[in-house]
Write an enzyme that holds these catalytic residues in place. Structure first.
Site, PDB file in Angstrom:
ATOM      1  N   HIS A  62       0.875  -1.178   0.000  1.00 18.17           N
ATOM      2  CA  HIS A  62       0.000   0.000   0.000  1.00 18.17           C
ATOM      3  C   HIS A  62       0.910   1.225   0.000  1.00 18.17           C
ATOM      4  O   HIS A  62       1.477   1.571   1.034  1.00 18.17           O
ATOM      5  CB  HIS A  62      -0.900   0.017   1.230  1.00 18.17           C
ATOM      6  CG  HIS A  62      -1.754  -1.200   1.396  1.00 18.17           C
ATOM      7  ND1 HIS A  62      -3.070  -1.267   0.990  1.00 18.17           N
ATOM      8  CD2 HIS A  62      -1.462  -2.418   1.920  1.00 18.17           C
ATOM      9  CE1 HIS A  62      -3.560  -2.456   1.267  1.00 18.17           C
ATOM     10  NE2 HIS A  62      -2.605  -3.178   1.831  1.00 18.17           N
ATOM     11  N   PHE A  63       1.061   1.849  -1.151  1.00 23.29           N
ATOM     12  CA  PHE A  63       1.965   2.996  -1.266  1.00 23.29           C
ATOM     13  C   PHE A  63       1.242   4.338  -1.131  1.00 23.29           C
ATOM     14  O   PHE A  63       1.864   5.391  -1.203  1.00 23.29           O
ATOM     15  CB  PHE A  63       2.757   2.917  -2.567  1.00 23.29           C
ATOM     16  CG  PHE A  63       3.903   1.927  -2.535  1.00 23.29           C
ATOM     17  CD1 PHE A  63       4.233   1.233  -1.370  1.00 23.29           C
ATOM     18  CD2 PHE A  63       4.659   1.681  -3.673  1.00 23.29           C
ATOM     19  CE1 PHE A  63       5.279   0.323  -1.341  1.00 23.29           C
ATOM     20  CE2 PHE A  63       5.721   0.781  -3.650  1.00 23.29           C
ATOM     21  CZ  PHE A  63       6.031   0.096  -2.484  1.00 23.29           C
ATOM     22  N   ARG A  64      -0.095   4.309  -0.978  1.00 23.61           N
ATOM     23  CA  ARG A  64      -0.889   5.456  -0.503  1.00 23.61           C
ATOM     24  C   ARG A  64      -1.131   6.571  -1.511  1.00 23.61           C
ATOM     25  O   ARG A  64      -1.643   7.629  -1.129  1.00 23.61           O
ATOM     26  CB  ARG A  64      -0.259   6.054   0.766  1.00 23.61           C
ATOM     27  CG  ARG A  64      -0.037   5.072   1.903  1.00 23.61           C
ATOM     28  CD  ARG A  64      -1.294   4.354   2.306  1.00 23.61           C
ATOM     29  NE  ARG A  64      -1.163   3.657   3.580  1.00 23.61           N
ATOM     30  CZ  ARG A  64      -2.005   2.746   4.034  1.00 23.61           C
ATOM     31  NH1 ARG A  64      -3.057   2.415   3.284  1.00 23.61           N
ATOM     32  NH2 ARG A  64      -1.831   2.162   5.195  1.00 23.61           N
ATOM     33  N   ASN A  94      -6.834   0.522  -2.094  1.00 23.29           N
ATOM     34  CA  ASN A  94      -7.502   1.344  -1.079  1.00 23.29           C
ATOM     35  C   ASN A  94      -6.762   2.656  -0.843  1.00 23.29           C
ATOM     36  O   ASN A  94      -6.147   2.908   0.192  1.00 23.29           O
ATOM     37  CB  ASN A  94      -7.719   0.568   0.222  1.00 23.29           C
ATOM     38  CG  ASN A  94      -6.487  -0.157   0.719  1.00 23.29           C
ATOM     39  OD1 ASN A  94      -5.603  -0.504  -0.046  1.00 23.29           O
ATOM     40  ND2 ASN A  94      -6.439  -0.379   2.009  1.00 23.29           N
ATOM     41  N   HIS A 235      -2.027 -12.815   3.366  1.00 26.13           N
ATOM     42  CA  HIS A 235      -1.679 -12.700   4.796  1.00 26.13           C
ATOM     43  C   HIS A 235      -2.437 -13.659   5.720  1.00 26.13           C
ATOM     44  O   HIS A 235      -3.208 -13.236   6.587  1.00 26.13           O
ATOM     45  CB  HIS A 235      -1.782 -11.259   5.302  1.00 26.13           C
ATOM     46  CG  HIS A 235      -2.967 -10.458   4.870  1.00 26.13           C
ATOM     47  ND1 HIS A 235      -4.262 -10.932   4.862  1.00 26.13           N
ATOM     48  CD2 HIS A 235      -3.056  -9.172   4.422  1.00 26.13           C
ATOM     49  CE1 HIS A 235      -5.074  -9.984   4.454  1.00 26.13           C
ATOM     50  NE2 HIS A 235      -4.369  -8.918   4.176  1.00 26.13           N
ATOM     51  N   ASP A 308       2.648  -6.664   2.799  1.00 29.31           N
ATOM     52  CA  ASP A 308       1.484  -5.857   3.183  1.00 29.31           C
ATOM     53  C   ASP A 308       1.930  -4.525   3.781  1.00 29.31           C
ATOM     54  O   ASP A 308       1.336  -4.017   4.735  1.00 29.31           O
ATOM     55  CB  ASP A 308       0.563  -6.599   4.142  1.00 29.31           C
ATOM     56  CG  ASP A 308      -0.820  -5.963   4.245  1.00 29.31           C
ATOM     57  OD1 ASP A 308      -1.177  -5.171   3.352  1.00 29.31           O
ATOM     58  OD2 ASP A 308      -1.548  -6.269   5.211  1.00 29.31           O
ATOM     59  N   HIS A 312       1.401   4.523   8.018  1.00 28.96           N
ATOM     60  CA  HIS A 312       0.575   5.604   8.560  1.00 28.96           C
ATOM     61  C   HIS A 312       1.513   6.584   9.252  1.00 28.96           C
ATOM     62  O   HIS A 312       2.624   6.224   9.651  1.00 28.96           O
ATOM     63  CB  HIS A 312      -0.459   5.071   9.558  1.00 28.96           C
ATOM     64  CG  HIS A 312      -1.443   4.119   8.963  1.00 28.96           C
ATOM     65  ND1 HIS A 312      -2.514   4.537   8.193  1.00 28.96           N
ATOM     66  CD2 HIS A 312      -1.517   2.761   9.007  1.00 28.96           C
ATOM     67  CE1 HIS A 312      -3.211   3.476   7.802  1.00 28.96           C
ATOM     68  NE2 HIS A 312      -2.629   2.395   8.278  1.00 28.96           N
TER      69      HIS A 312
END
Length: 445
Positions: A62-64, A94, A235, A308, A312
């Site tokens: 997840h590189f945002r 996401n 996962h 994964d 944050h």
């Protein structure tokens, strides 16, 4: 023409470790031989005593970007990934807005073409009403469709049986799933709150327990068997779920399973020390579950190891448990944790290479990557298993600026990473080298 000759390497590839030289010409591995004579203008690297492995292909990050770039960006996180020996990645939907249309998917490819430090692919996110978008996926270009079967919010949560049936019936690519049952998580949370007014991090694996995981993963496996779907369950965290998967080589499996590095490293005893910094979904479980996952790597019930990676900000993590988001940054230190397992005798280097490079290449049918073979792209990592790496604030590259491995002293060191034949990372050079020329992954399917 750029030529690099790596001399005296211990090459780990396809179950063997051999001492050999390797020549890179432009983007590809040109020759592997006992002795390669370097020419006058060649770049020569003496790898004596060190191991050369194929770069990790991380099928879950997840590189945002777009929309959550205060946490990370494609540029920042892929740069950290390359420093950690990850040369290709597949990124999740996401973000904001969520990647639920082909147009949004292609916009991410455009960002990566300009900014990424590693080779890339992106998942389309499934919703309960975007089946026509899923059908438009190109199996030769797009890595797969991500289905959040619980444990998500908004449109990306897919729970309606008719929607799941349609996805498993009609998806033209691999289906990858996050499996936790939202109703069971809600029941567990309600039961906890009847006993105590405020939940703490120690309650996290009780909320998201074995029952919640197994109910969802067994549902996904049942759907895949019903429709003969290509399913990859992400996962896995519990010993019980391992009963759902077949032991043995990945070839010819249409249902495969994955473990992530943090679930192989941490257990619930670490919550007291690290708190929200290891809050993630699915939750980190017991030491017995962790040991079962490691054993499943040996039996090949677990086919792939991924990260994964899900950063944050520090401020987001430094709040009360209930408000802290789930996820932790991992790409820079993932392989180092696996090398530690090797040095502690829990895994072998050929097993690590199989689970992080060979098997992702096989499962996704990735063209010309994942192996050290003549003619393949030179995605390579040079490792000194006898050196060490101390994780500090100064040498941590994640945009979020923190790591759960702070002050960890790993007993191996990543010396160099090559992406498409270009030396994209050198341990002696911080910050890392300039951005290499990268490309989207292509798939032979």
């Amino acid at each position: 023409m750029t030529t690099t000759v790596i001399k005296n390497a211990q090459i780990v590839n396809e179950g063997e470790v051999i001492q050999a030289d390797l020549r890179i010409v432009n983007q590809r591995i040109d020759k592997i031989a006992t002795d390669i004579t370097a020419k006058q203008n060649d770049i020569v690297i003496d790898a004596k005593g060190c191991y050369l492995i194929p770069g990790m292909i991380d099928d879950q990050v997840h590189f945002r970007e777009p929309g959550l770039t205060q946490k990370g960006t494609i540029a920042s996180e892929s740069r950290a990934a390359v420093a950690g020996g990850i040369t290709s990645y597949m990124e999740m939907p996401n973000v904001n807005p969520a990647t639920t249309t082909i147009e949004a998917l292609e916009q991410k490819y455009a960002i990566a073409a300009e900014k990424s430090h590693a080779n890339y692919a992106f998942y389309l996110g499934a919703t309960e009403d975007n089946l026509e978008q899923i059908k438009r996926l190109d199996p030769s270009r797009h890595c797969g469709v991500k289905v959040f079967m619980g444990a998500s919010t908004g449109d990306l949560l897919v729970e309606a049986p008719h929607a799941l049936d349609a996805i498993f019936r009609d998806a033209p690519t691999l289906i990858v799933t996050h499996c936790e049952s939202s109703p069971i998580i809600a029941e567990n949370t309600k039961a906890l709150l009847e006993k105590k007014s405020t939940l703490t991090i120690e309650d996290h694996p009780i909320q998201r327990d074995t029952k919640a995981c197994y109910a969802s993963s067994s549902y996904a496996v049942g759907l895949a068997k019903k429709y003969q779907s290509q399913l990859h369950v992400l996962h896995i965290t519990t010993a019980k779920e391992l009963d759902l998967f077949a032991a043995g080589p990945i070839e010819n499996k249409h249902i495969t399973a994955e473990a992530c590095v943090h679930h192989l490293w941490f257990c619930d005893q670490d919550y007291a020390r690290l708190g929200n910094f290891i809050k993630c979904n699915p939750a980190i479980k017991t030491q017995a579950d962790r040991d079962a996952l490691i054993q499943a790597l040996h039996s090949n019930k677990i086919d792939i190891i991924a990260t994964d990676h899900a950063p944050h900000t520090l401020a987001e993590k430094q709040v009360e448990f209930a408000k802290a988001p789930a996820g932790l940054p991992l790409v820079q230190h993932a392989l180092l944790t696996l090398f530690e397992h090797v040095n502690q005798g829990r895994l072998s280097l050929p097993q690590v290479v199989e689970k992080t490079a060979h098997n992702p290449a096989k499962r996704y049918a990735i063209a010309e990557r994942g192996y050290i073979r003549e003619g393949y792209f030179a995605d390579l990592v040079l490792v000194d298993m006898a050196d060490s790496t101390l994780v500090t604030q100064d040498n941590t590259l994640y945009k979020c600026g923190w790591t759960p491995f702070l002050s960890t002293h790993f007993s191996a060191k990543i010396l160099s990473t090559w992406v498409n034949g270009q030396q994209a990372y050198q341990a002696q050079q911080m910050p890392i080298s300039s951005k290499p020329e990268v490309m989207p992954l292509s798939f032979n399917r």
